[in-house]
Design an enzyme around this catalytic site. Sequence first.
Site, mmCIF file in Angstrom:
data_model
loop_
_atom_site.group_PDB
_atom_site.id
_atom_site.type_symbol
_atom_site.label_atom_id
_atom_site.label_comp_id
_atom_site.label_asym_id
_atom_site.label_seq_id
_atom_site.Cartn_x
_atom_site.Cartn_y
_atom_site.Cartn_z
ATOM 1 N N CYS A 1 0.829 -1.203 0.000
ATOM 2 C CA CYS A 1 0.000 0.000 0.000
ATOM 3 C C CYS A 1 0.861 1.249 0.000
ATOM 4 O O CYS A 1 0.575 2.235 -0.654
ATOM 5 C CB CYS A 1 -0.843 -0.001 1.270
ATOM 6 S SG CYS A 1 -2.570 0.112 0.965
ATOM 7 N N CYS B 1 14.657 3.946 -2.337
ATOM 8 C CA CYS B 1 13.215 4.092 -2.534
ATOM 9 C C CYS B 1 12.692 4.945 -1.383
ATOM 10 O O CYS B 1 13.418 5.788 -0.860
ATOM 11 C CB CYS B 1 12.537 2.723 -2.589
ATOM 12 S SG CYS B 1 12.738 1.770 -1.076
#
Length: 487
Positions: free
Chosen positions: A296, A445
């Site tokens: 998510c 990231c």
Amino acid sequence: MPRTTVKIPTPLRSYVGGAAEVAVEAATVGTAIQLLVESHPELRRHLLNPEGRLRSFVSVYVNDADVRTLQRDATPLAEGDIVSIVPAIAGGAPSASRPVAPAAPTEPATPFSPEELRRYSRHLLLPEVGIRGQRALRRAKVLLVGTGGLGAPAALYLAAAGVGTLGLVDFDAIELSNLQRQVLYATDDVGRPKLDVARERLGRLNPYTTIVPHRGPLDASNALEVLRGYDLVLDGTDNFPTRYLVNDASVLLGKPNVYGSIYRFEGQVSVFDARRGPCYRCLYPEPPPPELVPSCAEAGVLGVLPGVVGALQATEAIKLIVGVGEPLIGRLLLYDASAMTFRELRLEKNPDCVLCSTHPTQHGLIDYPAFCGVTSSGAGPGVPEVTPEALRDELAGPEPPLLVDVREPEELEISHLDGALAIPKGELPERVDELTRARSVVVFCRSGGRSADATRLLLELGFRHVRSLRGGINAWAEKIDPSLARY
Ligand code: ZN
């Protein structure tokens, strides 16, 4: 040759130019999938294993019947057939319902107080619920695994409905980015443990509901003990290890598991009750490898989507408790908020399910992080990392490493590092030639999960000097450059 339509699920649409469906002329399911991966080669590794067979975490349906119960690849297609590909996401025939909480007919039930009668009057007016159903709700013990996007709305409705005991499993603190969808929590709750806030909020909503907090992660060492005390489980997890754990423990204990999962605009809901139908393992025997699983946090999610899915889960839980209606046993409900459609697929018990078939090969819980190929913290074994401080020094040195940002384009607008080459993780296998093997590479990231996967991939592809930035760009923002936004 029959003209058919292959429906492409959201996670795979980027490999077919964003299309939701692709027209294919094929006589069998196997040929349709073959033609699809030939025209869109990047789909191949998502759908087929190296031997060219359909991967076990991908289900294919023809006109809403599970192909695996037919003949899979050999299943014939007719003109106008719709072939659906349903991958596992982050997240039996219906029989007459009976309440999940055993009644205790020998003990006279405590009468409801006048206040309770007023509180529950709209239920009491429903012939399908009435005093009998409301007593079943009061007697019921429901365990919510996760009090996030799915668990928050489900907990509100279950407490409001008068469920007597609600167990909550969570160990997270509330973050600002939770408030977009986790409607149990408010702005001034940020930083507090979810369980504390949930208990207060649900207690204010319905003081007749007993809230039992279970702090800390559910794992193979405690799951059976925790689940044993409940009549049913509501799976509101956001990761595969816990999802398989919850399924397996529910099957072993013979308890219904109300399943929900979400991805961007799409949700899945079902009720797994191995005594009366399939379990999650029947649907997806194995999890997808971690590098094919966006969480998510990476993929984003429409805030109201878990509200809808969590409310559907609460609905199923209440129906099971009261013993009314047709439960979603043996049916997978697919909700697409973007198209605003609900579809329903028929699920069959897998006659060879390792867990719930007549000849199970697994008789207890297993090591779920290992089963799912993930480690619970950090980058995992074999992934070299670099700290933000060390990276800062190297970037100022004579041979600065090449920075590779594997986040999605939307995230680059929130924060970015100058000079970094942006290649989203999913595109890395195809764009690996843009990296030079001679130079040292540091992948990053948001928080270090995707970059660990990408580092592992680059090492497998023969890169020697690859490391993952520990803690991602958020750690960089925290320790090196406070002017960057954290998210
Ligand atoms: Zn099963």
